[in-house]
Scaffold this active site. Structure first.
Site, PDB file in Angstrom:
ATOM      1  N   GLY A   1       0.070   5.430  -4.495  1.00  0.00           N
ATOM      2  CA  GLY A   1      -0.559   6.694  -4.891  1.00  0.00           C
ATOM      3  C   GLY A   1      -0.001   7.858  -4.092  1.00  0.00           C
ATOM      4  O   GLY A   1       0.330   8.913  -4.652  1.00  0.00           O
ATOM      5  N   ARG A   2       0.133   7.673  -2.767  1.00  0.00           N
ATOM      6  CA  ARG A   2       0.651   8.748  -1.919  1.00  0.00           C
ATOM      7  C   ARG A   2       2.107   9.066  -2.255  1.00  0.00           C
ATOM      8  O   ARG A   2       2.524  10.219  -2.263  1.00  0.00           O
ATOM      9  CB  ARG A   2       0.511   8.359  -0.435  1.00  0.00           C
ATOM     10  CG  ARG A   2      -0.888   8.569   0.109  1.00  0.00           C
ATOM     11  CD  ARG A   2      -1.100   7.848   1.415  1.00  0.00           C
ATOM     12  NE  ARG A   2      -1.352   6.425   1.178  1.00  0.00           N
ATOM     13  CZ  ARG A   2      -1.308   5.514   2.129  1.00  0.00           C
ATOM     14  NH1 ARG A   2      -1.013   5.860   3.374  1.00  0.00           N
ATOM     15  NH2 ARG A   2      -1.562   4.250   1.844  1.00  0.00           N
TER      16      ARG A   2
ATOM     17  N   ASP B   1       0.835  -1.203   0.000  1.00  0.00           N
ATOM     18  CA  ASP B   1       0.000   0.000   0.000  1.00  0.00           C
ATOM     19  C   ASP B   1       0.872   1.256   0.000  1.00  0.00           C
ATOM     20  O   ASP B   1       1.934   1.263   0.628  1.00  0.00           O
ATOM     21  CB  ASP B   1      -0.907  -0.025   1.242  1.00  0.00           C
ATOM     22  CG  ASP B   1      -2.081   0.930   1.106  1.00  0.00           C
ATOM     23  OD1 ASP B   1      -2.344   1.399  -0.023  1.00  0.00           O
ATOM     24  OD2 ASP B   1      -2.734   1.208   2.126  1.00  0.00           O
ATOM     25  N   GLY B   2       0.400   2.273  -0.679  1.00  0.00           N
ATOM     26  CA  GLY B   2       1.071   3.572  -0.600  1.00  0.00           C
ATOM     27  C   GLY B   2       1.616   4.102  -1.917  1.00  0.00           C
ATOM     28  O   GLY B   2       2.248   5.167  -1.936  1.00  0.00           O
TER      29      GLY B   2
ATOM     30  N   GLU C   1     -11.996  -5.066  -4.310  1.00  0.00           N
ATOM     31  CA  GLU C   1     -12.520  -3.709  -4.101  1.00  0.00           C
ATOM     32  C   GLU C   1     -11.837  -2.683  -5.003  1.00  0.00           C
ATOM     33  O   GLU C   1     -12.398  -1.623  -5.289  1.00  0.00           O
ATOM     34  CB  GLU C   1     -12.359  -3.294  -2.629  1.00  0.00           C
ATOM     35  CG  GLU C   1     -13.272  -4.033  -1.657  1.00  0.00           C
ATOM     36  CD  GLU C   1     -12.865  -5.486  -1.414  1.00  0.00           C
ATOM     37  OE1 GLU C   1     -11.659  -5.801  -1.537  1.00  0.00           O
ATOM     38  OE2 GLU C   1     -13.761  -6.312  -1.128  1.00  0.00           O
ATOM     39  N   ASN C   2     -10.605  -2.987  -5.456  1.00  0.00           N
ATOM     40  CA  ASN C   2      -9.892  -2.030  -6.312  1.00  0.00           C
ATOM     41  C   ASN C   2     -10.580  -1.818  -7.669  1.00  0.00           C
ATOM     42  O   ASN C   2     -10.312  -0.826  -8.358  1.00  0.00           O
ATOM     43  CB  ASN C   2      -8.439  -2.472  -6.562  1.00  0.00           C
ATOM     44  CG  ASN C   2      -7.531  -2.315  -5.363  1.00  0.00           C
ATOM     45  OD1 ASN C   2      -6.573  -3.069  -5.193  1.00  0.00           O
ATOM     46  ND2 ASN C   2      -7.809  -1.341  -4.507  1.00  0.00           N
ATOM     47  N   TRP C   3     -11.492  -2.720  -8.057  1.00  0.00           N
ATOM     48  CA  TRP C   3     -12.250  -2.527  -9.308  1.00  0.00           C
ATOM     49  C   TRP C   3     -13.056  -1.232  -9.257  1.00  0.00           C
ATOM     50  O   TRP C   3     -13.435  -0.687 -10.291  1.00  0.00           O
ATOM     51  CB  TRP C   3     -13.201  -3.700  -9.566  1.00  0.00           C
ATOM     52  CG  TRP C   3     -12.530  -4.979  -9.973  1.00  0.00           C
ATOM     53  CD1 TRP C   3     -12.418  -6.106  -9.205  1.00  0.00           C
ATOM     54  CD2 TRP C   3     -11.892  -5.290 -11.218  1.00  0.00           C
ATOM     55  NE1 TRP C   3     -11.742  -7.098  -9.901  1.00  0.00           N
ATOM     56  CE2 TRP C   3     -11.411  -6.610 -11.144  1.00  0.00           C
ATOM     57  CE3 TRP C   3     -11.669  -4.562 -12.399  1.00  0.00           C
ATOM     58  CZ2 TRP C   3     -10.727  -7.235 -12.187  1.00  0.00           C
ATOM     59  CZ3 TRP C   3     -10.992  -5.184 -13.441  1.00  0.00           C
ATOM     60  CH2 TRP C   3     -10.529  -6.503 -13.334  1.00  0.00           C
TER      61      TRP C   3
ATOM     62  N   HIS D   1       2.740   3.283  -9.096  1.00  0.00           N
ATOM     63  CA  HIS D   1       2.558   1.850  -9.370  1.00  0.00           C
ATOM     64  C   HIS D   1       3.766   1.284 -10.125  1.00  0.00           C
ATOM     65  O   HIS D   1       4.203   0.168  -9.855  1.00  0.00           O
ATOM     66  CB  HIS D   1       1.271   1.615 -10.167  1.00  0.00           C
ATOM     67  CG  HIS D   1       0.023   2.007  -9.426  1.00  0.00           C
ATOM     68  ND1 HIS D   1      -0.197   1.679  -8.099  1.00  0.00           N
ATOM     69  CD2 HIS D   1      -1.089   2.700  -9.813  1.00  0.00           C
ATOM     70  CE1 HIS D   1      -1.374   2.159  -7.723  1.00  0.00           C
ATOM     71  NE2 HIS D   1      -1.931   2.782  -8.736  1.00  0.00           N
TER      72      HIS D   1
HETATM   73  C1  IPE Z   1      -1.454   0.153  -3.482  1.00  0.00           C
HETATM   74  O1  IPE Z   1      -1.214   1.503  -3.496  1.00  0.00           O
HETATM   75  C2  IPE Z   1      -1.387  -0.457  -4.845  1.00  0.00           C
HETATM   76  C3  IPE Z   1      -2.656  -1.010  -5.376  1.00  0.00           C
HETATM   77  C4  IPE Z   1      -3.814  -1.026  -4.789  1.00  0.00           C
HETATM   78  C5  IPE Z   1      -2.563  -1.587  -6.697  1.00  0.00           C
HETATM   79  P1  IPE Z   1      -2.435   2.512  -3.504  1.00  0.00           P
HETATM   80  O2  IPE Z   1      -2.806   2.762  -4.932  1.00  0.00           O
HETATM   81  O3  IPE Z   1      -3.541   2.011  -2.632  1.00  0.00           O
HETATM   82  O4  IPE Z   1      -1.751   3.800  -2.903  1.00  0.00           O
HETATM   83  P2  IPE Z   1      -2.374   4.865  -1.872  1.00  0.00           P
HETATM   84  O5  IPE Z   1      -2.958   4.102  -0.715  1.00  0.00           O
HETATM   85  O6  IPE Z   1      -3.406   5.630  -2.627  1.00  0.00           O
HETATM   86  O7  IPE Z   1      -1.199   5.699  -1.474  1.00  0.00           O
HETATM   87 MG    MG Z   2      -4.094   2.384  -0.661  1.00  0.00          MG
END
Ligand code: IPE
Ligand code: MG
Length: 221
Positions: A5-6, A2-3, A49-51, A19
């Site tokens: 995106g941040r 996780d993380g 849930e990521n869908w 990514h």
């Molecule tokens: C995790 O990082 C990667 C996937 C879900 C593929 P996120 O995309 O959840 O990153 P944040 O939590 O927004 O920082």
């Molecule tokens: Mg995340």
């Protein structure tokens, strides 16, 4: 993992850049797993849930998985890695499904490290799929048991999970391996996945080493 995106946001980059960096860290972690003689590694890449994320992010993640299989398949085979994809794979694009079947087959004869990639994976979905598989072939009035259910899970035949590592600061399971984590040790770090490195990995191993595992009994093992 996780993380991503941040990590990207902090650098004023699009989420996809996080990514992409995350995939590089995956390669490092596979090497570290080998270096520290760990038999089995499972990576949670994409959840059921990521869908629900914006369509362009979902597409860019699916593309990244597709490209990563193309780029890494030969190396995975020559490094003697056994690979298994877990999750609701039927929900993935057909091309990606084909690549998954291809790489799993290609590495079938390998007998080194076990690498599992969870894509379109959710613990609840896995249990429901397992129960449905059981019902399909069940004898009349046969009831399910822990052993029978385990055999229908995506993880059938894989070792018990010793240690879970979650990056990115949240202290929750987010629907990961709900059945399998019953007695696992849980390690949480604030580090964002793209910043994960060998020293955090060693911290996680040290944390694991210093746990007393009793599995509900009074005996330490
Ligand atoms: C995790 O990082 C990667 C996937 C879900 C593929 P996120 O995309 O959840 O990153 P944040 O939590 O927004 O920082
Ligand atoms: Mg995340």
């Amino acid at each position: 993992m996780d993380g991503n995106g941040r990590w990207a946001k902090k650098r004023l980059l699009p989420r996809e850049a996080g990514h992409v960096k995350g995939v590089n860290v995956v390669k490092d972690v596979i090497n570290l797993t080998k270096k520290y003689n760990i038999d089995s590694l499972t990576l949670f890449a994409f959840s059921t849930e990521n869908w629900a994320r914006p369509k362009n992010e979902v597409l860019s993640l699916l593309n990244l998985f597709d490209r990563s299989i193309d780029d890494e398949k030969d190396k995975i085979e020559s490094n003697n890695i056994k690979i298994r994809f877990i999750g609701d794979l039927a929900s993935l694009p057909t091309d990606l499904q084909k690549k998954i079947i291809y790489i799993e087959k290609k590495c079938k004869k390998n007998n080194g490290m076990q690498l599992n990639i969870a894509i379109s994976y959710g613990g609840r979905s896995e249990i429901v799929r397992a129960v449905n598989k059981f019902i399909k072939n069940a004898k009349a009035k046969q009831s399910i048991s822990e052993e029978l259910l385990s055999k229908k899970l995506d993880t059938y035949g894989l070792p018990e999970i010793d240690l879970l590592i979650r990056t990115g600061g949240e202290k929750r399971l987010s629907n990961f391996m709900l059945w399998q984590l019953a007695y696992s040790e849980l390690f949480f770090t604030d580090a964002l996945w793209p910043d994960f490195n060998e020293s955090i990995f060693i911290n996680a191993l040290y944390f694991f080493q210093t746990r007393k595992r009793r599995f509900g009994s009074l005996m330490d093992i």
